[in-house]
Design a protein around this motif. Structure first.
Motif, short mmCIF file in Angstrom:
data_model
loop_
_atom_site.label_atom_id
_atom_site.label_comp_id
_atom_site.label_asym_id
_atom_site.label_seq_id
_atom_site.Cartn_x
_atom_site.Cartn_y
_atom_site.Cartn_z
N ASP A 159 0.83 -1.21 0.00
CA ASP A 159 0.00 0.00 0.00
C ASP A 159 0.87 1.26 0.00
O ASP A 159 0.63 2.19 -0.77
CB ASP A 159 -0.92 -0.02 1.23
N LYS A 160 1.88 1.26 0.83
CA LYS A 160 2.78 2.41 0.91
C LYS A 160 3.55 2.61 -0.41
O LYS A 160 3.72 3.73 -0.89
CB LYS A 160 3.75 2.21 2.08
N ALA A 161 4.00 1.50 -1.00
CA ALA A 161 4.73 1.59 -2.27
C ALA A 161 3.84 2.14 -3.37
O ALA A 161 4.29 2.97 -4.18
CB ALA A 161 5.27 0.21 -2.65
N VAL A 162 2.60 1.70 -3.42
CA VAL A 162 1.66 2.19 -4.44
C VAL A 162 1.44 3.69 -4.27
O VAL A 162 1.49 4.45 -5.25
CB VAL A 162 0.32 1.42 -4.38
N ARG A 163 1.21 4.12 -3.04
CA ARG A 163 0.98 5.55 -2.80
C ARG A 163 2.22 6.38 -3.10
O ARG A 163 2.13 7.45 -3.69
CB ARG A 163 0.49 5.77 -1.37
N LYS B 259 0.70 6.97 -14.82
CA LYS B 259 -0.42 6.52 -13.99
C LYS B 259 -0.01 5.29 -13.19
O LYS B 259 0.73 4.44 -13.68
CB LYS B 259 -1.62 6.18 -14.86
N THR B 260 -0.52 5.22 -11.98
CA THR B 260 -0.28 4.07 -11.11
C THR B 260 -1.61 3.37 -10.88
O THR B 260 -2.58 4.00 -10.46
CB THR B 260 0.30 4.53 -9.76
N PHE B 261 -1.63 2.07 -11.14
CA PHE B 261 -2.84 1.29 -10.93
C PHE B 261 -2.58 0.27 -9.83
O PHE B 261 -1.52 -0.32 -9.76
CB PHE B 261 -3.27 0.57 -12.21
N TYR B 262 -3.58 0.08 -8.99
CA TYR B 262 -3.50 -0.81 -7.84
C TYR B 262 -4.41 -2.00 -8.11
O TYR B 262 -5.63 -1.87 -8.11
CB TYR B 262 -3.96 -0.04 -6.62
N LEU B 263 -3.80 -3.15 -8.36
CA LEU B 263 -4.56 -4.37 -8.62
C LEU B 263 -4.40 -5.29 -7.42
O LEU B 263 -3.30 -5.49 -6.92
CB LEU B 263 -4.07 -5.06 -9.89
N SER C 56 -6.87 5.44 -11.75
CA SER C 56 -5.50 5.35 -11.25
C SER C 56 -5.43 5.98 -9.86
O SER C 56 -6.31 6.74 -9.46
CB SER C 56 -4.54 6.06 -12.21
N VAL C 57 -4.38 5.64 -9.14
CA VAL C 57 -4.15 6.20 -7.80
C VAL C 57 -3.74 7.66 -7.98
O VAL C 57 -2.88 7.97 -8.80
CB VAL C 57 -3.05 5.41 -7.06
N GLN C 58 -4.38 8.54 -7.22
CA GLN C 58 -4.08 9.96 -7.30
C GLN C 58 -3.93 10.52 -5.89
O GLN C 58 -4.91 10.63 -5.17
CB GLN C 58 -5.21 10.69 -8.02
N GLN C 59 -2.72 10.86 -5.51
CA GLN C 59 -2.38 11.41 -4.20
C GLN C 59 -3.05 10.61 -3.09
O GLN C 59 -2.69 9.47 -2.84
CB GLN C 59 -2.73 12.89 -4.14
N ASP C 60 -4.06 11.19 -2.42
CA ASP C 60 -4.69 10.47 -1.31
C ASP C 60 -5.91 9.66 -1.75
O ASP C 60 -6.57 9.04 -0.94
CB ASP C 60 -5.07 11.45 -0.20
N LYS C 61 -6.20 9.65 -3.02
CA LYS C 61 -7.32 8.85 -3.55
C LYS C 61 -6.75 7.54 -4.08
O LYS C 61 -6.23 7.48 -5.19
CB LYS C 61 -8.05 9.61 -4.66
N VAL C 62 -6.85 6.51 -3.27
CA VAL C 62 -6.27 5.22 -3.62
C VAL C 62 -7.39 4.28 -4.07
O VAL C 62 -8.14 3.74 -3.27
CB VAL C 62 -5.51 4.59 -2.43
N PRO D 50 -7.69 -0.72 -0.06
CA PRO D 50 -7.99 -1.98 0.63
C PRO D 50 -7.38 -2.01 2.04
O PRO D 50 -6.31 -1.47 2.26
CB PRO D 50 -7.33 -3.03 -0.26
N ASN D 51 -8.11 -2.58 2.96
CA ASN D 51 -7.66 -2.71 4.35
C ASN D 51 -7.25 -1.38 4.97
O ASN D 51 -6.28 -1.31 5.73
CB ASN D 51 -6.51 -3.71 4.47
#
Length: 181
Positions: A18-22, A31-35, A125-131, A147-148
């Motif tokens: 989670d931290k790495a994605v953010r 763009k960063t996508f969290y799957l 995509s993940v945007q700043q604090d919008k995960v 998630p979590n």
């Protein structure tokens, strides 16, 4: 046992991911996508084989690889899924293979995860604090936010407190004055 395993997974894998994605999203120009992968079916390799955790529901680290790439290691499991393709269990496995291979392939090919040549409705995509994240699970595809989050916020507070405490430890200690007799 279930809560202990969840605690260890969050601490050792989930929070770091989670931290790495953010962090990636905040520093990357792309763009960063969290799957997220939470399919549970007959192709899950670890849990059904270990009696210590047989009652714990969920995919383990690396199980998604067997849905994305065929492996001789679990050839008998693939054959069982294909042989019984009419069962609910096999349908979940086959749908998960289709979902994950399509989404990952399109992400690599086009830079965005799509399914059946269409954007996945509501997935961003993940945007700043919008995960935002996309969970590939037994129901198909589910869109969610962070998630979590409760568990990860907890670990983040622990990390911040540990950093504060470590700063105190790094401060040079002043020598105590000696009283000479």
């Amino acid at each position: 046992m279930k809560h202990y395993v969840e605690l260890l997974l969050d601490m050792n894998f989930g929070y770091g991911t989670d931290k790495a994605v953010r962090t990636h999203a905040s520093k990357s120009s792309g763009k960063t996508f969290y799957l997220w992968f939470s399919v549970v079916s007959s192709l899950i390799t670890f849990f059904p084989r270990s009696p210590d955790v047989a009652n714990i529901y969920g995919a383990s680290h690396g199980d998604d690889i067997y849905y994305l790439f065929r492996s001789d290691v679990i050839q008998a499991l693939y054959e069982e899924v294909l042989k019984n393709n009419h069962t609910k269990e096999s349908k979940v496995s086959l749908q998960a293979i289709d979902n994950i291979s399509t989404i990952y392939t399109n992400l690599a090919k086009y830079g965005t995860p799509t399914y059946q040549n269409e954007p996945i409705e509501g997935f961003q995509s993940v945007q700043q604090d919008k995960v935002f994240f996309l969970d590939i699970n037994n129901l198909g595809l589910t869109i969610g936010r962070r998630p979590n989050q409760i568990a990860f916020d907890f670990w983040e507070s622990i990390e911040k407190r540990a950093i504060e405490l470590s700063k105190d430890l790094k401060k040079p200690k002043q020598k105590a004055e000696r009283n000479e007799l």
